[in-house]
Design a protein around this motif. Structure first.
Motif, PDB file in Angstrom:
ATOM      1  N   GLY A 187      13.414  10.500  -3.544  1.00  0.00           N
ATOM      2  CA  GLY A 187      12.064   9.947  -3.649  1.00  0.00           C
ATOM      3  C   GLY A 187      11.961   8.866  -4.700  1.00  0.00           C
ATOM      4  O   GLY A 187      11.346   7.808  -4.470  1.00  0.00           O
ATOM      5  N   PHE A 188      12.554   9.102  -5.877  1.00  0.00           N
ATOM      6  CA  PHE A 188      12.532   8.066  -6.927  1.00  0.00           C
ATOM      7  C   PHE A 188      13.285   6.815  -6.472  1.00  0.00           C
ATOM      8  O   PHE A 188      12.867   5.688  -6.772  1.00  0.00           O
ATOM      9  CB  PHE A 188      13.153   8.615  -8.217  1.00  0.00           C
ATOM     10  N   THR A 189      14.392   7.016  -5.759  1.00  0.00           N
ATOM     11  CA  THR A 189      15.138   5.862  -5.251  1.00  0.00           C
ATOM     12  C   THR A 189      14.296   5.069  -4.261  1.00  0.00           C
ATOM     13  O   THR A 189      14.269   3.832  -4.301  1.00  0.00           O
ATOM     14  CB  THR A 189      16.444   6.328  -4.579  1.00  0.00           C
ATOM     15  N   CYS A 190      13.587   5.770  -3.374  1.00  0.00           N
ATOM     16  CA  CYS A 190      12.708   5.080  -2.429  1.00  0.00           C
ATOM     17  C   CYS A 190      11.570   4.375  -3.154  1.00  0.00           C
ATOM     18  O   CYS A 190      11.106   3.314  -2.718  1.00  0.00           O
ATOM     19  CB  CYS A 190      12.166   6.066  -1.402  1.00  0.00           C
ATOM     20  N   SER A 191      11.094   4.955  -4.259  1.00  0.00           N
ATOM     21  CA  SER A 191      10.088   4.275  -5.086  1.00  0.00           C
ATOM     22  C   SER A 191      10.602   2.929  -5.563  1.00  0.00           C
ATOM     23  O   SER A 191       9.894   1.915  -5.519  1.00  0.00           O
ATOM     24  CB  SER A 191       9.732   5.138  -6.307  1.00  0.00           C
ATOM     25  N   PHE A 192      11.849   2.931  -6.035  1.00  0.00           N
ATOM     26  CA  PHE A 192      12.448   1.679  -6.504  1.00  0.00           C
ATOM     27  C   PHE A 192      12.603   0.690  -5.358  1.00  0.00           C
ATOM     28  O   PHE A 192      12.362  -0.513  -5.512  1.00  0.00           O
ATOM     29  CB  PHE A 192      13.791   1.976  -7.157  1.00  0.00           C
ATOM     30  N   ILE A 235       5.751   8.694  -5.735  1.00  0.00           N
ATOM     31  CA  ILE A 235       4.464   8.365  -6.368  1.00  0.00           C
ATOM     32  C   ILE A 235       4.489   7.039  -7.128  1.00  0.00           C
ATOM     33  O   ILE A 235       3.582   6.214  -6.965  1.00  0.00           O
ATOM     34  CB  ILE A 235       4.006   9.523  -7.277  1.00  0.00           C
ATOM     35  N   PRO A 236       5.500   6.738  -7.996  1.00  0.00           N
ATOM     36  CA  PRO A 236       5.448   5.474  -8.752  1.00  0.00           C
ATOM     37  C   PRO A 236       5.410   4.242  -7.861  1.00  0.00           C
ATOM     38  O   PRO A 236       4.578   3.349  -8.077  1.00  0.00           O
ATOM     39  CB  PRO A 236       6.732   5.517  -9.592  1.00  0.00           C
ATOM     40  N   GLY A 237       6.290   4.161  -6.879  1.00  0.00           N
ATOM     41  CA  GLY A 237       6.305   2.992  -6.001  1.00  0.00           C
ATOM     42  C   GLY A 237       5.047   2.890  -5.169  1.00  0.00           C
ATOM     43  O   GLY A 237       4.483   1.799  -5.000  1.00  0.00           O
ATOM     44  N   PHE A 238       4.591   4.020  -4.636  1.00  0.00           N
ATOM     45  CA  PHE A 238       3.374   4.021  -3.828  1.00  0.00           C
ATOM     46  C   PHE A 238       2.168   3.619  -4.676  1.00  0.00           C
ATOM     47  O   PHE A 238       1.285   2.889  -4.208  1.00  0.00           O
ATOM     48  CB  PHE A 238       3.164   5.411  -3.226  1.00  0.00           C
ATOM     49  N   ALA A 239       2.132   4.081  -5.940  1.00  0.00           N
ATOM     50  CA  ALA A 239       1.008   3.764  -6.829  1.00  0.00           C
ATOM     51  C   ALA A 239       0.917   2.256  -7.073  1.00  0.00           C
ATOM     52  O   ALA A 239      -0.190   1.697  -7.130  1.00  0.00           O
ATOM     53  CB  ALA A 239       1.159   4.514  -8.150  1.00  0.00           C
ATOM     54  N   TRP A 240       2.077   1.595  -7.212  1.00  0.00           N
ATOM     55  CA  TRP A 240       2.011   0.144  -7.430  1.00  0.00           C
ATOM     56  C   TRP A 240       1.411  -0.557  -6.218  1.00  0.00           C
ATOM     57  O   TRP A 240       0.607  -1.488  -6.366  1.00  0.00           O
ATOM     58  CB  TRP A 240       3.407  -0.440  -7.703  1.00  0.00           C
ATOM     59  N   HIS A 241       1.789  -0.150  -5.020  1.00  0.00           N
ATOM     60  CA  HIS A 241       1.253  -0.783  -3.817  1.00  0.00           C
ATOM     61  C   HIS A 241      -0.247  -0.526  -3.688  1.00  0.00           C
ATOM     62  O   HIS A 241      -0.992  -1.400  -3.224  1.00  0.00           O
ATOM     63  CB  HIS A 241       1.998  -0.286  -2.577  1.00  0.00           C
ATOM     64  N   VAL A 242      -0.714   0.649  -4.121  1.00  0.00           N
ATOM     65  CA  VAL A 242      -2.155   0.929  -4.127  1.00  0.00           C
ATOM     66  C   VAL A 242      -2.866  -0.011  -5.106  1.00  0.00           C
ATOM     67  O   VAL A 242      -3.909  -0.596  -4.790  1.00  0.00           O
ATOM     68  CB  VAL A 242      -2.423   2.408  -4.489  1.00  0.00           C
ATOM     69  N   TRP A 243      -2.283  -0.178  -6.292  1.00  0.00           N
ATOM     70  CA  TRP A 243      -2.870  -1.073  -7.293  1.00  0.00           C
ATOM     71  C   TRP A 243      -2.868  -2.522  -6.796  1.00  0.00           C
ATOM     72  O   TRP A 243      -3.826  -3.263  -7.019  1.00  0.00           O
ATOM     73  CB  TRP A 243      -2.104  -0.957  -8.606  1.00  0.00           C
ATOM     74  N   ASN A 244      -1.825  -2.906  -6.130  1.00  0.00           N
ATOM     75  CA  ASN A 244      -1.750  -4.256  -5.564  1.00  0.00           C
ATOM     76  C   ASN A 244      -2.839  -4.470  -4.517  1.00  0.00           C
ATOM     77  O   ASN A 244      -3.461  -5.540  -4.449  1.00  0.00           O
ATOM     78  CB  ASN A 244      -0.365  -4.472  -4.941  1.00  0.00           C
ATOM     79  N   PHE A 245      -3.101  -3.431  -3.708  1.00  0.00           N
ATOM     80  CA  PHE A 245      -4.154  -3.524  -2.693  1.00  0.00           C
ATOM     81  C   PHE A 245      -5.534  -3.594  -3.346  1.00  0.00           C
ATOM     82  O   PHE A 245      -6.399  -4.368  -2.919  1.00  0.00           O
ATOM     83  CB  PHE A 245      -4.071  -2.318  -1.757  1.00  0.00           C
TER      84      PHE A 245
END
Length: 521
Positions: A187-192, A235-245
């Protein structure tokens, strides 16, 4: 490589570490000897520089020339901006641009991790086969596209290592061990990966999940909620995309569709005129000498679907190729994710060439025995060509002499020794083939020929020095396209000339390749 293949259950960590150390040496030598190129390197550098100049939450959202940068997420750009910050601690004048070595350092470093990770993935798939683990790492170490694109300030080398880490986490899942941390690491790797080239996560994840679903043991992971740890890591990668949106609204979807999957699927850009031939040519050019073993390895995997290696090798190869070949836009580095499954497929046939165990079914064994002779024949031909270059019989390619000389000599001698009937001699042949290739690659990356790029037809640095003489004027370029590398070295944006405003502009300088204008509002 002297241990028994079938009785030693530990991975060859020393060999893997040695190969990774050599990969770092190849990655860093003469890393800053050439300027940043169009388009990716100069664009990545500019975005990283602007991130370095920001503070607080502003650093979460990248920009380029003070406008939102919606082309790619800023995962690698953040790391390069960190390198810029460190380098500026040793600079007295912040007006100087960061060095090319500084910009390329972390992308080059991260690109090397695919070498040890590829070997460890092979170890997970073929337990106790130490030589296959070693040969897989060696193949990844000596593939020219991995070295070349890995040294550039692009996302592709880092992305390949991230794919390798994802596959390592998932291939490490064992029946008798807890799996929570495997899924969390994936999951962390996919976040990256969501912060690199986000759409690539889809084929990379699917290619590794399919073998898990294929295996009977995977059923319990979906029953006991171990897989839920994967979503914690996301969560970290997904959170950035939410913030970008939240920040840009519908403009945030440009990352995924407008300048992501939609563009490469349906738009045929510059450099894509050959279509599907572009990745095929890249494979045929960049896979040597291991490409001779690729068809045998692929068919071997097809006949080995009762093994983990067969399922993983076939799944990753087909899904990665199936996600790249249909693309409408084709550039040479789009095929870069292919090299990891390529090495996983080629590793066991190379291993068999060394130990040649006769027990068990080996596909095309008779053909496989002939491959070392082909290595030698090709090496002899290229070696002869290198001598003709040295004797000035050919008037081109002199700068490649030492690289060609050592690589061809390694193929020639290594191939001869690999065809020997004695196992110890074959081991020496493989080691010689790898060592000679490494020496040749060191000469290659030390030269000025390791970096070439599309649309590179004139050096931007003298032009940037000329533009420095007009610090307070907006400069436009005519008879050429806007070049991010020129913008980088000029430290301001040099836009394409607008013919409608020609009457308001005056010529600063004209050449056969470009014209510079300054215009009044």
């Amino acid at each position: 490589m002297t241990e028994s293949i079938s009785h030693n259950c530990r991975p060859p960590i020393l060999w893997i570490f040695l190969f990774w150390t050599i990969a770092c040496g190849i990655a860093f030598v003469s890393l800053g000897n050439l300027p940043l190129r169009d388009f990716d390197e100069a664009t990545v550098a500019r975005v990283a520089l602007e991130l370095n100049q920001k503070s607080g939450l502003e650093r979460l959202l990248p920009s380029i020339w003070d406008k939102p940068y919606l082309n790619k997420p800023p995962g690698l750009h953040w790391i390069i901006s960190f390198a810029i910050g460190i380098s500026r601690n040793f600079q007295n004048n912040f007006d100087f641009l960061p060095s090319e070595f500084c910009i390329r350092f972390f992308p080059a470093l991260f690109s090397t991790f695919v070498v040890p990770l590829g070997g460890l993935i092979q170890w997970n798939l073929r337990p106790k086969d130490r030589i296959a683990c070693i040969t897989t790492s060696a193949i990844l170490l000596t593939l020219l596209p991995i070295i070349r694109y890995g040294r550039m300030a692009m996302l592709d080398g880092t992305q390949l290592s991230a794919i390798a880490l994802l596959w390592f986490c998932l291939s490490s899942i064992k029946n008798n061990r807890p799996t929570n941390f495997n899924f969390l690491g994936a999951g962390f790797t996919c976040s990256f990966m969501l912060l690199l080239k986000a759409p690539v996560i889809i084929p990379a994840l699917f290619a590794s999940l399919l073998p898990l679903i294929w295996e009977y043991k995977s059923k319990k992971y979906f029953n006991n909620f171990s897989w839920s740890w994967f979503f914690y890591g996301l969560i970290p990668g997904f959170a950035w995309h939410v913030w970008n949106f939240i920040s840009y609204g519908s403009g945030a979807f440009w990352l995924w569709w407008g300048d992501g999957a939609g563009r490469v699927l349906f738009e045929k850009g510059s450099g894509s005129e050959l279509g599907v031939l572009v990745p095929i040519i890249e494979i045929l050019e960049g896979g040597w000498p291991w490409i001779l073993l690729w068809p045998i390895g692929f068919l071997w995997a097809c006949f080995s679907l009762n093994t983990r290696w067969g399922v993983w090798a076939l799944s990753t190869q087909i899904i990665i190729l199936g996600s790249i070949l249909p693309l409408k836009m084709q550039l040479p580095w789009y095929i870069h994710p292919f090299w990891l499954p390529f090495a996983l497929v080629c590793g066991p046939p190379v291993s068999w060439l060394i130990h040649r165990e006769e027990n068990g079914y080996i596909f095309a064994r008779k053909i496989l025995r002939k491959i070392p002779y082909i290595f030698s024949l090709i090496g002899l031909c290229i070696f002869t060509f290198s001598l003709l270059l040295k004797l000035n019989i050919f008037n081109f390619g002199e700068g490649y002499f030492y690289a060609i000389f050592f690589i061809s000599l390694a193929w020639f001698i290594g191939g001869l020794l690999l065809s020997n009937s004695r196992k110890n001699i074959r081991k020496i042949g493989f080691i010689g083939l790898i060592v000679g290739s490494i020496i040749g690659l060191f000469f290659f990356v030390s030269s000025k020929f390791w970096l070439w790029e599309i649309n590179e037809n004139w050096d931007v640095r003298p032009v940037a020095e000329f533009i420095d003489g007009f610090p307070n004027q907006q400069i436009f370029i005519r008879n050429s396209f806007e070049r991010p590398s020129l913008n980088w070295y000029a430290r301001k944006q040099i836009k394409s000339f607008d013919e409608e405003n020609k009457t308001k502009c005056k010529v600063l300088k004209k050449t056969n390749a470009w014209d510079l204008y300054t215009c009044n509002d």
